[in-house]
Design a protein around this motif. Structure first.
Motif, PDB file in Angstrom:
ATOM      1  N   ASP A   1       0.820  -1.224   0.000  1.00 46.70           N
ATOM      2  CA  ASP A   1       0.000   0.000   0.000  1.00 46.70           C
ATOM      3  C   ASP A   1       0.851   1.270   0.000  1.00 46.70           C
ATOM      4  OD1 ASP A   1       1.015  -0.296   2.535  1.00 46.70           O
ATOM      5  OD2 ASP A   1      -0.867   0.116   3.584  1.00 46.70           O
TER       6      ASP A   1
ATOM      7  N   GLN B   1      -4.140   7.347   0.214  1.00 43.98           N
ATOM      8  CA  GLN B   1      -4.600   6.103   0.835  1.00 43.98           C
ATOM      9  C   GLN B   1      -5.389   5.210  -0.120  1.00 43.98           C
ATOM     10  OE1 GLN B   1      -5.968   6.225   4.956  1.00 43.98           O
ATOM     11  NE2 GLN B   1      -5.607   8.429   5.004  1.00 43.98           N
TER      12      GLN B   1
ATOM     13  N   VAL C   1      -4.692   3.144  -2.559  1.00 43.74           N
ATOM     14  CA  VAL C   1      -4.265   1.747  -2.736  1.00 43.74           C
ATOM     15  C   VAL C   1      -4.602   0.938  -1.482  1.00 43.74           C
ATOM     16  CG1 VAL C   1      -2.275   0.216  -3.025  1.00 43.74           C
ATOM     17  CG2 VAL C   1      -2.485   2.269  -4.436  1.00 43.74           C
ATOM     18  N   SER C   2      -4.347   1.529  -0.323  1.00 44.68           N
ATOM     19  CA  SER C   2      -4.651   0.779   0.915  1.00 44.68           C
ATOM     20  C   SER C   2      -6.142   0.475   0.994  1.00 44.68           C
ATOM     21  CB  SER C   2      -4.161   1.545   2.153  1.00 44.68           C
ATOM     22  OG  SER C   2      -4.965   2.678   2.392  1.00 44.68           O
TER      23      SER C   2
ATOM     24  N   LEU D   1      -6.996  -2.400  -1.430  1.00 47.88           N
ATOM     25  CA  LEU D   1      -6.575  -3.693  -0.863  1.00 47.88           C
ATOM     26  C   LEU D   1      -7.585  -4.151   0.189  1.00 47.88           C
ATOM     27  CD1 LEU D   1      -2.747  -2.946  -0.457  1.00 47.88           C
ATOM     28  CD2 LEU D   1      -3.772  -4.529  -2.122  1.00 47.88           C
TER      29      LEU D   1
END
Lengths: 278, 278
Positions: free
Chosen positions: A264, B188, B190-191, B194
């Protein structure tokens, strides 16, 4: 490379802190200027371009490739980086280029010498950037272009929010300020160009990001920063200015290593860009 | 428009706070997604696209123009904005579009309905953005794309550094947080993807700036912000949350008016962007 950086340990080999600088090209670091250079080249293939604060010369060399019938001159304050820049040109097979020592405050050229005068991440590091822009305007021909791209360090955003990455951010801003630079350079470029004597109508402002958004780019970034934290000139300067301890730098390097492994992870920053039509 | 914004006073007329939103198009707000839509359209002209949090619909309408043989659906939580979105489509002569009321947490569509599901400045305003992304993935076909572009408000940079512009920045961040949003959304994304169940290999991250870098754009920006500070729903929310006084808001509006007149004025922000390949 920025003005005033430490010398390369071996001519023809990059210094530790150049790992990140040497991935820079005209394409990834001066895209805002390329359409202008392209149109000027169509009118005059024998274009002359001055790259101020050329450092390892990767941007200068890629400009030379873009104007094969023109000529590029790279100038850096640090004479010890010049052999590396010449080696970079030679490895690329580029011959329409030369590198010289010189200060952006007193460029070793007559008035109105170049069609294009540009810099990248130079004004952010120096005390009176408007004087540098005035000098860049001086050596530029009428009808030519002065161009600058400078980071705005206070826009840097990193994820995940690891404590030692925040400390690293403060270290870098502290180093820039301690060295007489301006961490918020990007947003101030127009004000500096006006102070250098440009008219508002001559100035075009834009912004573009620098980012490390793929695993391979994150690895390059982390390695470059770890090299600097563990042995480069940045570490020496930070110790000199009392901006952190050796243990702090090791913790910061470890945080960058962890960051590079995270799925991430993200890092980005805004750069301000100006074109000044002379 | 963001989820949960106040209703338009007159159907077919933009509410005060939409002045800035209605300059948004796919071209200026979803450039990261356009090459993907273009290549998908070449394989299948009858592409279906869902725009979540469509607001006044200007982005949705420009997507509909890009896929004339396809169909766009715009969804917004606020039913009162739908007549404005339909009017925007009608004024543009766009017919391959419809607008519906719906929440990003519970989209009123079956699994695997759309080829492309996208949002712009929506996840930054809501409490559990990963649930929104999971829902967007649910309604997207296999082989399709989920896309989001969200600001990172902590990267905002403004010049000149007028005190009431700094106060305005804090007001906006305070409003976002008080409303359950995340001012640092961009970094944030991408986090969140996921957490929504995407694999790292499915996600492509990029960044692009929003900026107000010409006198005419600065004027639009200043007018839009002054409208919001002097009479829009933002002002009402800020008063409700105790984030400032009426005098503060007037001083902030006056600062934006001064800013718009300055030759050295600049305003920019980074946006994070993700493409998730389903």
């Amino acid at each position: 490379m920025e003005q005033g950086q430490a010398p390369s340990e071996k001519p023809g080999r990059p210094p530790a802190q150049s790992t990140l600088h040497e991935v820079r090209t005209a394409e990834n670091s001066a895209a805002y200027l390329l359409p202008k250079v392209q149109s000027m080249k169509e009118a005059n293939p024998h274009l002359t371009l001055l790259d101020v604060g050329a450092g390892s010369g990767t941007i200068s060399v890629s400009f030379a490739q873009l104007i094969p019938d023109g000529h590029v001159t790279g100038v850096d304050l640090n004479p010890d980086i010049l052999p590396r820049a010449r080696a970079v040109a030679e490895m690329a097979g580029v011959e329409n280029i030369d590198f010289q020592q010189g200060s952006v405050y007193k460029l070793p050229f007559a008035d109105e010498t170049f069609d294009v005068t540009c810099c990248h991440q130079v004004l952010i590091h120096i005390g009176t950037p408007w004087d540098a822009l005035r000098e860049m305007l001086r050596v530029t021909k009428r009808g030519g272009i002065v161009a600058a791209r400078e980071g705005d360090y206070e826009t840097e955003c990193v994820w995940p929010d690891l404590p030692y990455l925040s400390k690293f951010h403060k270290l870098m801003a502290g180093l820039m300020s301690a060295g007489g630079g301006t961490p918020t350079a990007g947003r101030q470029l127009v004000s500096w160009a006006l102070k250098a004597g440009a008219e508002p109508s001559q100035i075009t402002l834009s912004y573009s990001p620098s980012s490390y958004d793929t695993p391979s780019r994150r690895k390059i970034c982390s390695q470059g920063l770890c090299d600097q934290l563990r042995g480069g000139s940045m570490r020496a300067k930070a110790l000199k200015f009392g901006l952190g301890s050796e243990d702090d730098f090791e913790q910061m390097a470890a945080a960058w290593e962890e960051w590079a492994k995270r799925d991430d992870a993200s890092l980005a920053m805004l750069n301000g860009e100006i074109l000044v039509q002379k």
